[in-house]
Design a protein around this motif. Structure first.
Motif, PDB file in Angstrom:
ATOM      1  N   GLY A 167      27.433  96.663  58.384  1.00  0.00           N
ATOM      2  CA  GLY A 167      27.657  97.920  57.684  1.00  0.00           C
ATOM      3  C   GLY A 167      27.924  97.762  56.201  1.00  0.00           C
ATOM      4  O   GLY A 167      28.483  98.680  55.576  1.00  0.00           O
ATOM      5  N   TYR A 168      27.505  96.654  55.612  1.00  0.00           N
ATOM      6  CA  TYR A 168      27.741  96.428  54.194  1.00  0.00           C
ATOM      7  C   TYR A 168      26.726  97.193  53.352  1.00  0.00           C
ATOM      8  O   TYR A 168      25.595  97.435  53.785  1.00  0.00           O
ATOM      9  N   PRO A 169      27.092  97.587  52.146  1.00  0.00           N
ATOM     10  CA  PRO A 169      26.227  98.449  51.328  1.00  0.00           C
ATOM     11  C   PRO A 169      24.990  97.707  50.805  1.00  0.00           C
ATOM     12  O   PRO A 169      25.012  96.489  50.612  1.00  0.00           O
ATOM     13  N   VAL A 170      23.944  98.495  50.589  1.00  0.00           N
ATOM     14  CA  VAL A 170      22.702  97.959  50.019  1.00  0.00           C
ATOM     15  C   VAL A 170      22.190  98.917  48.945  1.00  0.00           C
ATOM     16  O   VAL A 170      22.630 100.076  48.862  1.00  0.00           O
ATOM     17  N   GLU A 171      21.256  98.430  48.152  1.00  0.00           N
ATOM     18  CA  GLU A 171      20.569  99.252  47.166  1.00  0.00           C
ATOM     19  C   GLU A 171      19.083  99.248  47.477  1.00  0.00           C
ATOM     20  O   GLU A 171      18.567  98.292  48.045  1.00  0.00           O
ATOM     21  N   THR A 172      18.407 100.320  47.111  1.00  0.00           N
ATOM     22  CA  THR A 172      16.963 100.416  47.384  1.00  0.00           C
ATOM     23  C   THR A 172      16.157 100.645  46.104  1.00  0.00           C
ATOM     24  O   THR A 172      14.947 100.863  46.175  1.00  0.00           O
ATOM     25  N   GLN A 173      16.824 100.563  44.961  1.00  0.00           N
ATOM     26  CA  GLN A 173      16.123 100.702  43.690  1.00  0.00           C
ATOM     27  C   GLN A 173      15.969  99.339  43.024  1.00  0.00           C
ATOM     28  O   GLN A 173      16.881  98.506  43.100  1.00  0.00           O
TER      29      GLN A 173
END
Length: 330
Positions: free
Chosen positions: A317-323
């Motif tokens: 459940g760790y955060p990610v970026e998609t940009q």
């Protein structure tokens, strides 16, 4: 004579030797070596293989001709002994010349990347020497001088060099011996040729084998998150494609994208991390394991693989970026 004059004279002697070696290197052939051995009589092995190999190492003459000729003339056992002794003696002379001429100057003026590399080499000590002898990352003759500019212990340098040059010494000396047998049509020719091929294959496999042992342990997602949150000085290297990097799984903030297929061509971009921690990551850990092996084979000292990569990162459940990061777009 003052120390400065001695250094100037030594430097002039080395430069003169290198110039002469370049001018007359065409005269160094297996046929010429065999003729010299015949003329030298019982002193041949010492004068023209141990000492010649040592001098050739100092003045940047290629040792391959001497190694093969040694195996052809003296056989695999004595030939290997002469080759290793000469190569180690020459490597030690070059090491001492560099240390005497320039080690203090480098110590005072090195900074930035050079200082980090130097500190990294010195911290690994004999292990680094063993690694670069087993995995030839740099030209042998130049490497001897470069290591002399560090503070590696001389005894460690000599012992690690001799022992870790042994596999290659055996393989190439035996190749020279097998070549002589092939020309002469000796008994057991096929077996000797097959053994020579097997030895060369073993030596060529050594870089991959050493990389497996030298690579650090895998890092699970939880540990990686803790290291990133604690601002540890590490590089998270994402080796997926650009499409996957900004795709469904996204990527970890702050990671650097270099697709596995481009890694070998873009290693210069990672030069600041030659002696710092690098963690490779992909969708699982197949590509990242290949990337880690490439980095270790190229001399990166602290390489780890993110266990199950982005898959486990997302499971936690760790955060990610998609940009795509702005610097990657420019």
């Amino acid at each position: 004579m003052s120390k400065a004059l001695i250094r100037i004279a030594l430097l002039a002697a080395v430069i003169t030797g290198i110039v002469l070696a370049v001018l007359y290197r065409d005269q160094l052939s297996a046929e010429a070596l065999q003729q010299w051995i015949g003329d030298a009589g019982s002193t041949g092995p010492i004068l023209f293989f141990i000492l010649l190999y040592a001098v050739a190492t100092v003045v940047f003459l290629p040792g391959s001709v001497i190694t093969l000729a040694d195996g052809a003339i003296f056989g695999p056992v004595w030939g290997t002994l002469y080759n290793l002794t000469g190569a180690t003696l020459g490597a030690t002379l070059a090491f001492l010349v560099a240390r005497y001429l320039a080690a203090d100057w480098v110590e005072q003026r090195s900074g930035g990347l050079i200082k980090r590399l130097k500190n990294g080499v010195e911290s690994e000590g004999w292990r680094f020497v063993a690694f670069v002898r087993l995995v030839p990352l740099f030209p042998f003759n130049a490497l001897n001088y470069a290591l002399g500019l560090t503070r590696i212990k001389l005894s460690h340098y000599i012992i690690a060099s001799y022992l870790c040059m042994l596999p290659g010494g055996i393989a190439y000396t035996y190749l020279g011996y097998a070549g002589r047998e092939a020309v002469a049509g000796g008994e057991g020719l096929i077996q000797k040729i097959l053994l020579a091929v097997a030895l060369l294959a073993l030596v060529s496999f050594l870089p991959r084998l050493i990389a497996m042992f030298r690579r650090g342990p895998e890092v699970d997602a939880t540990t990686l998150k803790q290291q990133l949150d604690s601002s540890e000085d590490l590089l998270l290297l994402d080796v997926r494609s650009a499409e996957d990097y900004i795709g469904e799984q996204g990527h970890v903030a702050g990671s650097l994208l270099i697709p596995l297929e481009q890694l070998k061509q873009r290693l210069d971009e990672l030069s600041d991390y030659q002696e710092r921690r690098v963690v490779t990551i992909c969708r699982t850990d197949r590509k990242s394991a290949k990337a880690a092996r490439i980095l270790v084979e190229k001399g990166f000292a602290d390489v780890h693989v993110a266990k199950m990569g982005m898959t486990d990162w997302l499971k936690c459940g760790y955060p990610v970026e998609t940009q795509m990061p702005q610097e990657a777009k420019s």
